[in-house]
Scaffold this motif. Structure first.
Motif, short mmCIF file in Angstrom:
data_model
loop_
_atom_site.label_atom_id
_atom_site.label_comp_id
_atom_site.label_asym_id
_atom_site.label_seq_id
_atom_site.Cartn_x
_atom_site.Cartn_y
_atom_site.Cartn_z
N SER A 169 -9.26 5.40 10.15
CA SER A 169 -9.64 5.63 8.75
C SER A 169 -8.54 6.31 7.95
O SER A 169 -8.43 6.13 6.74
CB SER A 169 -10.92 6.47 8.70
N TYR A 170 -7.68 7.09 8.63
CA TYR A 170 -6.63 7.81 7.93
C TYR A 170 -5.50 6.89 7.48
O TYR A 170 -4.95 7.03 6.40
CB TYR A 170 -6.07 8.92 8.82
N TYR A 171 -5.14 5.92 8.34
CA TYR A 171 -3.97 5.10 8.08
C TYR A 171 -4.29 3.76 7.43
O TYR A 171 -3.41 3.12 6.86
CB TYR A 171 -3.21 4.82 9.39
N GLU A 172 -5.53 3.28 7.55
CA GLU A 172 -5.84 1.92 7.14
C GLU A 172 -5.56 1.70 5.66
O GLU A 172 -6.02 2.45 4.81
CB GLU A 172 -7.31 1.62 7.44
N GLN A 173 -4.80 0.63 5.36
CA GLN A 173 -4.41 0.33 3.98
C GLN A 173 -4.46 -1.17 3.71
O GLN A 173 -3.48 -1.78 3.29
CB GLN A 173 -3.01 0.87 3.67
N GLY A 174 -5.59 -1.79 3.95
CA GLY A 174 -5.80 -3.18 3.59
C GLY A 174 -4.83 -4.16 4.21
O GLY A 174 -4.72 -4.26 5.43
N LEU A 175 -4.09 -4.85 3.36
CA LEU A 175 -3.18 -5.90 3.80
C LEU A 175 -2.13 -5.40 4.77
O LEU A 175 -1.71 -6.12 5.67
CB LEU A 175 -2.50 -6.54 2.58
N LEU A 176 -1.73 -4.14 4.63
CA LEU A 176 -0.71 -3.60 5.52
C LEU A 176 -1.17 -3.58 6.98
O LEU A 176 -0.35 -3.69 7.89
CB LEU A 176 -0.34 -2.18 5.09
#
Length: 226
Positions: free
Chosen positions: A144-151
């Motif tokens: 949840s901390y790192y998740e950034q969609g397309l990345l």
């Protein structure tokens, strides 16, 4: 609206089928035409993984890999009751994909099956290491901390492509029991098949362990937030 289990299983079946169609399909096309090359095959695997994640990830999580499903369960991010249905859907999708590739392959083709280039021990070690790194990356970028969609999709697909590029000449860079078992079953060549089941699962579990060691421990005085 939360997807139903039936929708999740259909997404896993379709995703795994397309992984085999375009991934191992690239291997078969290169066998026949020599127009793609090893780098092109690695790129094909990376690209299809990106497409699957972006199109089906919101439905089932786009595991398309029993080792990843088991890894998510071991990490406490996936319910145990869904592990077997997911694995069966992935296997069905893999067989569907390999069956489709068989339709365009020449007689005697291995259908993109993975085989040790040298020793079985080396192949086991390579698959263990590759899947360890893949599972660790997946767990890190989907937190949840790192998740950034397309990345997320770009990072995971780049990892798959890079590992296929480097590890492919040694072991086939499977990292996925179904990716190896499906073409092996369809073409009837089960040589060293156990390596491509045991090593990815063991590597995924090691990735889960490493992820736990990397996560910051809660401070002694912290209170639960839930």
């Amino acid at each position: 609206m939360t997807p139903t289990l039936r929708q999740c299983l259909l997404a896993e079946l379709l995703g795994t089928a397309f992984l085999l169609i375009f991934g191992t399909g690239a291997v078969v096309v290169d066998e026949q035409t020599h127009a793609i090359g090893h780098g092109g095959v690695a790129a094909a695997f990376g690209l299809i993984v990106l497409i699957i994640i972006q199109s089906l990830g919101h439905v089932s999580g786009a595991h398309v890999n029993p080792a990843v499903t088991i890894g998510f369960w071991a990490a406490g991010r996936f319910p145990g009751r869904r592990v077997l249905p997911y694995v069966l859907a992935q296997l069905a999708g893999g067989l569907l994909g390999s069956g489709t590739v068989w339709l365009v392959a020449t007689p005697g083709s291995s259908l993109g099956a993975t085989l040790p280039a040298h020793s079985v021990a080396q192949a086991f070690g390579v698959e263990l290491g590759l899947t360890f790194w893949l599972m660790l990356i997946i767990l890190r970028v989907t937190s949840s901390y790192y998740e950034q969609g397309l990345l997320v999709g770009l990072t995971i697909s780049a990892t798959v492509g890079l590992e296929a590029l480097v590890g492919g000449p040694l072991s086939g860079a499977s990292m996925n029991p179904v990716r190896s078992l499906a073409p092996a079953l369809v073409c009837g060549n089960l040589t060293a098949a156990w390596v491509y089941v045991a090593a990815p699962v063991a590597g995924a579990l090691l990735g889960v362990l490493a992820n736990r060691l990397l996560d910051p421990a809660p401070s002694a005085g912290s209170e639960p937030t839930s």
